[in-house]
Design an enzyme around this catalytic site. Structure first.
Site, PDB file in Angstrom:
ATOM      1  N   GLN A 102       0.844  -1.189   0.000  1.00  0.00           N
ATOM      2  CA  GLN A 102       0.000   0.000   0.000  1.00  0.00           C
ATOM      3  C   GLN A 102       0.884   1.245   0.000  1.00  0.00           C
ATOM      4  OE1 GLN A 102      -2.370   1.767   3.231  1.00  0.00           O
ATOM      5  NE2 GLN A 102      -4.175   1.326   1.975  1.00  0.00           N
ATOM      6  N   TYR A 188      -6.284  10.894   3.724  1.00  0.00           N
ATOM      7  CA  TYR A 188      -4.888  11.136   3.358  1.00  0.00           C
ATOM      8  C   TYR A 188      -4.797  11.931   2.049  1.00  0.00           C
ATOM      9  CZ  TYR A 188      -4.147   8.057   7.280  1.00  0.00           C
ATOM     10  OH  TYR A 188      -4.186   7.526   8.549  1.00  0.00           O
ATOM     11  N   ARG A 236      -7.573   2.189  -2.971  1.00  0.00           N
ATOM     12  CA  ARG A 236      -8.466   2.158  -1.814  1.00  0.00           C
ATOM     13  C   ARG A 236      -9.186   3.495  -1.670  1.00  0.00           C
ATOM     14  NH1 ARG A 236      -8.183   0.593   4.648  1.00  0.00           N
ATOM     15  NH2 ARG A 236      -9.696  -1.088   4.372  1.00  0.00           N
ATOM     16  N   GLY A 325     -10.212  -6.789   8.790  1.00  0.00           N
ATOM     17  CA  GLY A 325      -9.089  -6.101   9.408  1.00  0.00           C
ATOM     18  C   GLY A 325      -8.762  -6.599  10.795  1.00  0.00           C
ATOM     19  N   ARG A 326      -9.499  -6.120  11.794  1.00  0.00           N
ATOM     20  CA  ARG A 326      -9.196  -6.486  13.173  1.00  0.00           C
ATOM     21  C   ARG A 326      -9.148  -8.000  13.401  1.00  0.00           C
ATOM     22  NH1 ARG A 326     -12.676  -2.120  13.425  1.00  0.00           N
ATOM     23  NH2 ARG A 326     -11.847  -0.207  14.361  1.00  0.00           N
TER      24      ARG A 326
END
Length: 373
Positions: A102, A188, A236, A325-326
């Site tokens: 990424q 971002y 993404r 994810g988690r």
């Protein structure tokens, strides 16, 4: 007759064959070797343990020193950083996995202490009020502080950053990655151009929707040109999350247009990050179906998916892959646990950012099978 499990049907992503529809998404863990922000053997073990995922996307990896926004995050812009990531990709490939890098530029979500005293850069000189970034105090202890006020990039600086993304893609291939994912989500830098309330520019990179799409378009095309294979490029996006102070006046129109543009460019996948905080609203089904209509490539969705929600999404056809994810933090063998309907371990929040092996590589497999590292 047993009904096939959609989570475990293979999928072709360009020349790669993904053995299942389970993605390990990018998750910042802040364990890069200091000084130098280099990926290391501990990180190699962490990723290799999780190589059972159909696809791994690395943690956000900054493309240039000015793109760094958090302490302990790895880069991909020096020979030592490339070599460090080579150790990770070799370990993942030896364990039978596939991994994309990424590529990350945080823009305004940084602090002067991380940038040699310089102000962060952004589409516009608009501070992300109330947004904190992770730094280290002089004694090495962790601290979260308000992101510093940014300055607006000049057009020549924007073009130079496009070239930094191009070089980062070259570095990713030199480091052995199978492809790259552009981080254009979560507030971002790319997101700071896309979202209308973060972009106050009056030149060709601001104002109209077409202008606000320009930076995303130029970076995506640069990555495709550099890799020579559009399937090796993913993007993404976080259309409706308003994370880190990025808000758009009409996100459905903006992100439908973004997905359509990425389909025209031909990128291999679009990775949609849904809101995943407690009591977050669901992304409307109509919006997901609209993205499916305008974008012909692979669609990944992430955002507190359970195994059953993931299966329903895959069967409905608006998703091709689901990122967990988690659950991957505390369950290195997550695909097998999902396959066998085994219980999932809970992660320790206190060990998510910074530290060593504890909370990174010491979570056991459910059945005690030796890990892949």
């Amino acid at each position: 007759m047993n009904t096939p499990d959609p989570l475990f049907e293979p999928l072709a992503l360009g020349s790669l064959t993904l053995p299942n529809r389970i993605v390990m998404p990018p998750m910042t863990r802040s364990r890069a070797t200091q000084p130098g922000d280099c990926a290391n053997a501990l990180m190699a073990r962490y990723y290799a343990q999780r190589a059972g995922a159909g696809l791994i996307v690395s943690e956000g990896t900054y493309i240039s020193p000015m793109g760094k926004g958090y302490a302990g995050t790895p880069g991909l812009c020096t020979p030592a950083q490339v070599a460090g990531w080579r150790g990770v990709t070799d370990a993942v490939h030896a364990a039978g996995g596939r991994i994309y890098a990424q590529l990350w530029h945080v823009g305004r979500l940084s602090h002067t202490s991380l940038l040699g005293g310089q102000a962060p850069v952004s589409s516009s000189a608009i501070q992300a009020e109330g947004v904190n970034v992770f730094i280290e105090n002089e004694d090495g202890s962790p601290n979260f502080v308000q992101a510093s006020a940014p300055r607006a990039l000049s057009t020549s600086e924007i073009r130079a950053i496009v070239e930094e993304y191009r070089q980062a893609a070259r570095n990713a291939i030199a480091a052995g990655f199978d492809g790259v994912e552009l981080h254009a989500a979560n507030g971002y830098l790319v997101n700071q151009f896309l979202d209308s309330q973060a972009n106050a520019r009056t030149d060709e990179y601001g104002g109209s929707l077409d202008n606000r799409l320009r930076f995303l378009d130029e970076v995506a095309r640069a990555l495709v040109e550099t890799l020579g294979d559009a399937s090796r490029v993913g993007i993404r996006l976080a259309p409706l999350t308003t994370l880190n102070g990025c808000v758009d006046a009409d996100p459905v129109a903006t992100y439908t247009a973004a997905a359509k543009r990425l389909g025209e460019i031909g990128v291999g996948y679009v990775h949609i990050a849904e809101a995943d905080w407690d009591d977050a609203p669901d992304m409307p089904l109509a919006f997901k179906e609209a993205l499916r209509r305008v974008y012909p490539g692979v669609l990944i969705y992430a955002g507190k998916y359970t195994a059953e929600r993931a299966r329903d999404a895959l069967r409905a056809g608006w998703a091709d892959l689901i990122a967990f994810g988690r659950p991957f933090v505390a369950n290195p063998d997550l695909p097998e646990r999902l396959r066998n309907d085994e219980p999932l371990a809970e992660h320790d929040r206190d060990t998510l950012f910074g530290g060593g092996a504890h909370g990174l590589t010491d979570y056991p497999a459910y059945r005690g099978v030796p890990d892949r590292a």
